[in-house]
Write an enzyme that holds these catalytic residues in place. Structure first.
Site, short mmCIF file in Angstrom:
data_model
loop_
_atom_site.label_atom_id
_atom_site.label_comp_id
_atom_site.label_asym_id
_atom_site.label_seq_id
_atom_site.Cartn_x
_atom_site.Cartn_y
_atom_site.Cartn_z
N HIS A 73 15.23 -73.63 12.69
CA HIS A 73 13.83 -73.90 12.75
C HIS A 73 14.23 -75.60 11.90
O HIS A 73 13.34 -76.58 12.29
CB HIS A 73 13.10 -73.87 12.34
N GLU A 133 6.24 -75.31 33.35
CA GLU A 133 6.51 -75.88 35.33
C GLU A 133 7.95 -75.62 35.35
O GLU A 133 8.32 -76.20 35.16
CB GLU A 133 6.02 -76.21 36.14
#
Length: 454
Positions: free
Chosen positions: A170, A393
């Site tokens: 993180h 995508e």
């Protein structure tokens, strides 16, 4: 009410029968500069790994072995633009601060297979503990003591579908910058230019000199000493038995909550009646009142993340690739939470976010320069709802579903998009709650009661 409380599926598989085929390192496809990258005070306290899963249906033109090759090549190219991802965390011996040694040591890459079909592994929305088999731990990846900041695992299923599991420190990304990274990775896999050139200048969030803490920061807890690696506060895994339940709110449910959150006639309110604010207020009230402590004068503090990119002066670039979120908070006595109207609670949530001005954010960063500590509250609402991971995508299509790998943490309430939301599944939201059984019974009762009463 269209709300459905989803229990654990009866036939939830406990073992996905995953076999590791190959583990390797991926290095930048071009030479990168050896340097040390500064980590901001926000990055410093997020020294733990975040694991996400992205499930894909089978694609006749992209069987899993082709996807693995394309993904590996795209990652090598991405590591040129995100050179810190191929580096390693280290502690500066002089300052005691974490920083990244951009040493091109590489990111991890694992190819695996499962003896299950994608349809057999259960409801993708429900947090199956077995999903942990679809990501690979960063610790001691190929040799003891080597902890890559990023590890990919591609697991193929018998049906030709597959899952991409991603584990990242993180310290490297927040949710917004992970989304940009995935978009850039997808573009590189399609042999297209980057969607957005990442900004790596984390000095943009450096503390002021001298530090100037101008607010009380009740949302932050000071410690005597903060070790280089720790699992803090609400991020801590629970050892007690927890029940998991998902509360599914449809777009119509959200409209109904927003109606309930409108102030009564003649009462002025500064509340911003958004989907996030009304859900956060609703679940805060239910969580605070579900414990065994019935003291109406007990205070409850609820935390939630606010993106500060646009709140700073000057604003951070949208392409900022580090952690640019800070913890907002709202505090109220249990009596207020039980008896007050939803509109008042939404107003408190709104005020918490509105508090996050440039000066407040800078003060919080400066607080981190002076003190050791981390966000502290009774409950953290963590929203993955609008991050849009399932909208990315790839050459092999959009994910069927994207989600974090969920562990036993009773003080974090997660908000997820519905399955296939990117394909017109509506504007609903899934609220994931993990609580001890007795508290869960009470939480569920309160969830429905306050939904109907307002």
């Amino acid at each position: 009410m269209g709300t459905l409380c989803k229990e654990a599926p009866f036939n939830l598989p406990e073992d996905l029968d995953v076999s590791i085929q190959e583990s390797s390192m991926v290095f930048p496809s071009k030479q990168t500069e050896r340097k040390t990258m500064f980590l901001s005070n926000i990055d410093q306290v997020l020294n733990f790994d975040v694991e996400t899963l992205h499930f894909f249906a089978s694609h006749k033109d992209f069987p899993p072995h082709i996807v693995a090759d394309k993904l590996k090549n795209a990652l090598a190219d991405a590591l040129v633009h995100y050179d810190f991802l191929a580096g390693r965390l280290k502690v500066n011996s002089e300052t005691g601060r974490l920083e990244v040694d951009c040493n091109a040591a590489g990111a991890g890459f694992v190819v695996a297979s499962s003896n299950c079909n994608l349809e057999e592994i259960g409801d993708l929305v429900y947090p199956n503990p077995a999903f942990a088999q679809l990501v690979h731990k960063n610790k001691d990846f190929l040799k003891p003591g080597d902890h890559p900041l990023c590890v990919f695992q591609l697991t193929s299923f018998k049906c030709g579908g597959f899952a991409i599991g991603l584990s990242t420190s993180h310290t490297t990304f927040d949710g917004f910058s992970v989304k940009t990274f995935l978009e850039n990775l997808a573009a590189l896999a399609a042999e297209k230019p980057l969607v957005m050139t990442p900004c790596h200048d984390r000095q943009l969030l450096a503390a002021r000199s001298p530090p100037r803490v101008s607010f009380a920061h009740h949302e932050l807890l000071q410690l005597d000493k903060l070790p280089p690696e720790f699992d803090s506060g609400v991020f801590q895994a629970s050892s007690e038995k927890l029940d998991f339940k998902i509360f599914q709110l449809t777009s119509e449910d959200l409209k109904a909550l927003k109606e309930k959150a409108k102030p009564t006639q003649g009462h002025h309110s500064g509340a911003r009646i958004t989907g996030f604010n009304v859900i956060t207020a609703h679940v805060w009230r239910c969580k605070a009142l579900s414990g065994q402590d019935d003291d109406p004068d007990r205070s409850s503090t609820m935390l939630y993340a606010v993106d500060i990119r646009s709140r700073l002066n000057p604003p951070l670039p949208k392409s900022y690739a580090g952690n640019a979120v800070l913890t907002a908070y709202a505090t109220a006595k249990c009596k207020e939470l039980e008896e007050g109207p939803l509109s008042k609670l939404v107003e408190m949530v709104t005020e918490g976010a509105m508090r996050m001005t440039d000066e407040y954010a800078r003060s919080a960063v400066d607080w981190g320069e002076l003190y050791n500590g981390f966000p502290n509250g009774e409950v953290l609402v963590s929203s993955w709802w609008r991050l849009g991971f399932a909208d990315v995508e790839y050459p092999w299509g959009k994910p069927r579903y994207s989600c974090p790998v969920v562990y036993h943490r009773k003080d974090i309430i997660l908000l997820f998009p519905p399955l296939n939301d990117s394909e017109g599944g509506g504007d609903g939201v899934n609220v994931l709650v993990a609580l001890p059984p007795k508290e869960m019974v009470k939480f569920q009762s309160l969830f429905y009661r306050f939904f109907h009463e307002g």
